[in-house]
Each structure stands twice: as C-alpha cells, then as structure tokens.
Enzyme design. Sequence first.
Site, PDB file in Angstrom:
ATOM      1  N   ASP A  12      10.478   9.572   1.316  1.00  0.00           N
ATOM      2  CA  ASP A  12       9.964   8.197   1.240  1.00  0.00           C
ATOM      3  C   ASP A  12      11.164   7.259   1.144  1.00  0.00           C
ATOM      4  O   ASP A  12      12.312   7.705   0.980  1.00  0.00           O
ATOM      5  CB  ASP A  12       9.078   8.042  -0.008  1.00  0.00           C
ATOM      6  CG  ASP A  12       8.541   6.624  -0.173  1.00  0.00           C
ATOM      7  OD1 ASP A  12       8.084   6.032   0.811  1.00  0.00           O
ATOM      8  OD2 ASP A  12       8.588   6.088  -1.309  1.00  0.00           O
ATOM      9  N   SER A  13      10.879   5.955   1.165  1.00  0.00           N
ATOM     10  CA  SER A  13      11.948   4.969   1.000  1.00  0.00           C
ATOM     11  C   SER A  13      12.451   4.923  -0.447  1.00  0.00           C
ATOM     12  O   SER A  13      13.507   4.360  -0.707  1.00  0.00           O
ATOM     13  CB  SER A  13      11.433   3.584   1.383  1.00  0.00           C
ATOM     14  OG  SER A  13      10.366   3.223   0.530  1.00  0.00           O
ATOM     15  N   TYR A  44      11.309  -0.172   3.244  1.00  0.00           N
ATOM     16  CA  TYR A  44      11.158   0.116   4.663  1.00  0.00           C
ATOM     17  C   TYR A  44      10.175  -0.871   5.312  1.00  0.00           C
ATOM     18  O   TYR A  44      10.223  -1.100   6.515  1.00  0.00           O
ATOM     19  CB  TYR A  44      10.591   1.529   4.857  1.00  0.00           C
ATOM     20  CG  TYR A  44      11.603   2.651   4.810  1.00  0.00           C
ATOM     21  CD1 TYR A  44      12.904   2.455   4.347  1.00  0.00           C
ATOM     22  CD2 TYR A  44      11.236   3.929   5.233  1.00  0.00           C
ATOM     23  CE1 TYR A  44      13.808   3.510   4.312  1.00  0.00           C
ATOM     24  CE2 TYR A  44      12.136   4.978   5.217  1.00  0.00           C
ATOM     25  CZ  TYR A  44      13.420   4.775   4.751  1.00  0.00           C
ATOM     26  OH  TYR A  44      14.298   5.825   4.728  1.00  0.00           O
ATOM     27  N   GLY A  45       9.277  -1.399   4.489  1.00  0.00           N
ATOM     28  CA  GLY A  45       8.117  -2.138   5.003  1.00  0.00           C
ATOM     29  C   GLY A  45       8.441  -3.374   5.800  1.00  0.00           C
ATOM     30  O   GLY A  45       7.632  -3.839   6.592  1.00  0.00           O
ATOM     31  N   CYS A  75       5.426   8.446   3.275  1.00  0.00           N
ATOM     32  CA  CYS A  75       5.644   7.011   3.393  1.00  0.00           C
ATOM     33  C   CYS A  75       4.780   6.542   4.557  1.00  0.00           C
ATOM     34  O   CYS A  75       4.881   7.092   5.660  1.00  0.00           O
ATOM     35  CB  CYS A  75       7.129   6.770   3.689  1.00  0.00           C
ATOM     36  SG  CYS A  75       7.513   5.072   4.139  1.00  0.00           S
ATOM     37  N   ASN A  76       3.911   5.586   4.279  1.00  0.00           N
ATOM     38  CA  ASN A  76       3.017   5.114   5.341  1.00  0.00           C
ATOM     39  C   ASN A  76       3.785   4.429   6.460  1.00  0.00           C
ATOM     40  O   ASN A  76       3.467   4.584   7.637  1.00  0.00           O
ATOM     41  CB  ASN A  76       1.997   4.130   4.762  1.00  0.00           C
ATOM     42  CG  ASN A  76       0.970   4.822   3.903  1.00  0.00           C
ATOM     43  OD1 ASN A  76      -0.122   5.135   4.356  1.00  0.00           O
ATOM     44  ND2 ASN A  76       1.307   5.074   2.648  1.00  0.00           N
ATOM     45  N   THR A  77       4.810   3.649   6.085  1.00  0.00           N
ATOM     46  CA  THR A  77       5.564   2.902   7.091  1.00  0.00           C
ATOM     47  C   THR A  77       6.267   3.874   8.047  1.00  0.00           C
ATOM     48  O   THR A  77       6.204   3.719   9.268  1.00  0.00           O
ATOM     49  CB  THR A  77       6.607   1.993   6.402  1.00  0.00           C
ATOM     50  OG1 THR A  77       5.988   1.335   5.298  1.00  0.00           O
ATOM     51  CG2 THR A  77       7.165   0.974   7.363  1.00  0.00           C
ATOM     52  N   GLU A 154       9.363  -0.338  -7.742  1.00  0.00           N
ATOM     53  CA  GLU A 154      10.724   0.197  -7.865  1.00  0.00           C
ATOM     54  C   GLU A 154      11.370  -0.296  -9.173  1.00  0.00           C
ATOM     55  O   GLU A 154      12.178   0.398  -9.772  1.00  0.00           O
ATOM     56  CB  GLU A 154      11.588  -0.195  -6.659  1.00  0.00           C
ATOM     57  CG  GLU A 154      11.221   0.518  -5.350  1.00  0.00           C
ATOM     58  CD  GLU A 154      11.661   1.985  -5.284  1.00  0.00           C
ATOM     59  OE1 GLU A 154      12.697   2.328  -5.851  1.00  0.00           O
ATOM     60  OE2 GLU A 154      10.940   2.781  -4.642  1.00  0.00           O
ATOM     61  N   CYS A 186       0.186   2.446   1.071  1.00  0.00           N
ATOM     62  CA  CYS A 186       1.624   2.552   0.820  1.00  0.00           C
ATOM     63  C   CYS A 186       1.737   3.470  -0.388  1.00  0.00           C
ATOM     64  O   CYS A 186       0.994   3.305  -1.371  1.00  0.00           O
ATOM     65  CB  CYS A 186       2.205   1.172   0.514  1.00  0.00           C
ATOM     66  SG  CYS A 186       3.892   1.235  -0.159  1.00  0.00           S
ATOM     67  N   THR A 187       2.630   4.443  -0.304  1.00  0.00           N
ATOM     68  CA  THR A 187       2.666   5.464  -1.364  1.00  0.00           C
ATOM     69  C   THR A 187       3.164   4.914  -2.702  1.00  0.00           C
ATOM     70  O   THR A 187       3.050   5.591  -3.725  1.00  0.00           O
ATOM     71  CB  THR A 187       3.521   6.673  -0.924  1.00  0.00           C
ATOM     72  OG1 THR A 187       4.800   6.184  -0.469  1.00  0.00           O
ATOM     73  CG2 THR A 187       2.844   7.436   0.185  1.00  0.00           C
ATOM     74  N   HIS A 188       3.713   3.693  -2.689  1.00  0.00           N
ATOM     75  CA  HIS A 188       4.079   3.065  -3.968  1.00  0.00           C
ATOM     76  C   HIS A 188       2.849   2.561  -4.725  1.00  0.00           C
ATOM     77  O   HIS A 188       2.855   2.472  -5.954  1.00  0.00           O
ATOM     78  CB  HIS A 188       5.004   1.858  -3.735  1.00  0.00           C
ATOM     79  CG  HIS A 188       6.437   2.216  -3.447  1.00  0.00           C
ATOM     80  ND1 HIS A 188       6.843   2.826  -2.294  1.00  0.00           N
ATOM     81  CD2 HIS A 188       7.563   2.024  -4.193  1.00  0.00           C
ATOM     82  CE1 HIS A 188       8.163   2.999  -2.324  1.00  0.00           C
ATOM     83  NE2 HIS A 188       8.620   2.521  -3.465  1.00  0.00           N
TER      84      HIS A 188
HETATM   85  N1  DGL Z   1       6.213   3.776   0.204  1.00  0.00           N
HETATM   86  C1  DGL Z   1       6.383   3.415   1.565  1.00  0.00           C
HETATM   87  C2  DGL Z   1       5.085   3.290   2.305  1.00  0.00           C
HETATM   88  O1  DGL Z   1       4.212   4.075   2.027  1.00  0.00           O
HETATM   89  C3  DGL Z   1       7.413   2.376   1.883  1.00  0.00           C
HETATM   90  C4  DGL Z   1       7.439   1.136   1.080  1.00  0.00           C
HETATM   91  C5  DGL Z   1       8.657   0.297   1.461  1.00  0.00           C
HETATM   92  O2  DGL Z   1       9.765   0.823   1.342  1.00  0.00           O
HETATM   93  O3  DGL Z   1       8.482  -0.851   1.899  1.00  0.00           O
HETATM   94  O4  DGL Z   1       4.933   2.491   3.204  1.00  0.00           O
END
Ligand code: DGL
Length: 281
Positions: A12-13, A44-45, A75-77, A154, A186-188
């Site tokens: 993931d990011s 990453y988004g 990570c979804n992105t 984060e 988003c996994t966050h």
């Molecule tokens: N956790 C990631 C996702 O699922 C990336 C979030 C990010 O870095 O913007 O998209």
Amino acid sequence: MEKQNAPIGVFDSGVGGLTVAREIMRQMPTEEIIYFGDTARVPYGSKSKETIINFSRQIAAFLQSKDVKAIVIACNTASAFALETLQSEIDIPVIGVVKPGAKTAAQTTKNNRIGIIATEGTISSNIYTKYLKQIAPKAQVFTKACPLFVPLVEEQWLYDSVTIEVADRYLSELRAYDIDTLVLGCTHYPLIRHTIQKVMGEKVHLVNPAYETTKELHQVLEEHQLLATRDVMDKINHRFYVSDGSDKFRMFANSILPCQVEEAKAVSVEQYAVSGKEERL
Ligand code: DGL
C-alpha cells in the site's frame, strides 16, 4: 523453502494496507506476509496513473526479490491503476481490492443505492462504478473523493474532532442520496470506520473490501496449489518494510495488528525499478 510456504507480498502507499494484512492474518493464520508501505511517497490518491504504475512496478519487483508466491495490492488506487499491468507482466498471482469490494456492495444493498468513498484517483478512474454496473446493473452509484482522510489516518488522528468535522463535510452529500451501503474504497478508511459510521448513521452498511479480498486470495492460492502447508502452531515470521519513517510505522502497526512487529525496515524500492516492458527485453 517449498513454494507453498513462501510469503504473500502485500503493499500500500502507507499504513492503510495493514487493514488488509490484518484480515489475511485473521482468515489465513498459516500464511506469512511481507508488507511494504510506501510511506515516503504517500498519498497515492492524488497522483497520475503513470506514476502509480511506475511505483507499483518497483514495489512488485522488490517483493519478488523476496520470493513471494503472490501479491495483494492492498490499495484501491494502485488496484484501479496498476492491477492489469502487474497481472500482465508478472508470472505469480496478483490480486487487487476493488473487484472484491464491488462484489460485497452488490450483495449487501437492498435498495440498490450504493455510495463509494475513495481517493481522487480511484474515483476518477470510475472503476467501482464500472464493476458495479456489470454485477448489479440496477444499482445507482454515488461517489465522493475524500482526499483528506488519508493524511488524517497517517497522522493517527483516528478519534480526533477534526476528523469528525472533515467526515461530516465530505459525507453530508452522500447522506442526502439515501444510500443503504457505503464502500470504504480506500484501505485507510476502515481505520476511521467508527467516525464514518457515526456521520452516516447506523442504518448505512459500511463495506470493508478486505474481507472479500482475503476470500479471493484464498481461492486463488487454492487454484494454484499455493496454500501454505505449515501447521497453525508453527512460527510465522511476518516482515515489514517501508520507504520512510520506520518507527512511526512500527508503532502504528503494533496498535492494529494481532502480531508483534519488532521492526519495519526502510528500503529504497527505486533500485528495483523496472520502468516498462521494453527494459525487460
Ligand atoms: N490506501 C490507498 C487506497 O486504498 C491509498 C491512499 C493514498 O495514498 O492516497 O487507495
């Protein structure tokens, strides 16, 4: 080492993918994980597709240097932008989190009104809507990018009043659409699930794609005869790597994972750079 007992690479990011790693540890306790969090380059988004593909290739090359038997893009992105590329370039199974999330949402909704919250990249890729229209053609999909959620997570401001305020601003629009299901795309976001639930109300069902992703991982490993053969009592050695901020990451990981994280090693994945097919030839 037998191939079956090789680790699974998860990336993931940053810390978000730990929500997927946690689910893999819960559902598949005999599997070993190598986790990479790209903490130096988060988020990453807001980055372009080309950049995310480039980062994902570097990370996949790093994970392959650790002899992983499969890769989970937690990570979804990166799943939205780089899954197909990695699947076409790598000869081990690679799975993402978007399809499993869409599948769960389609199975969950009763009124066919589904909300998706995710990064700007995932929302602009339109990938959730595309999958949902394939599996549940009657579904109406409402999307909202929530870019500030990632830095708040984060920073570990999981229960902060600022997080509630930000969530309220982002989600008020979705509340008006009478959705009964909301995908945490988003996994966050599962890390601030309680705040999102509070703001959306108890009637809205929150979907965390991690559960279905792990089920898919199990199925794919089984099909490839790659499920670990070790005993549940055997010692498991999960390993963690980041591109920056090892201590902060380690402390966070220890606050949410069921295992003790002794160390998160800092690595520079650029040195594993593979910038395109041409360079492989
Ligand atoms: N956790 C990631 C996702 O699922 C990336 C979030 C990010 O870095 O913007 O998209």
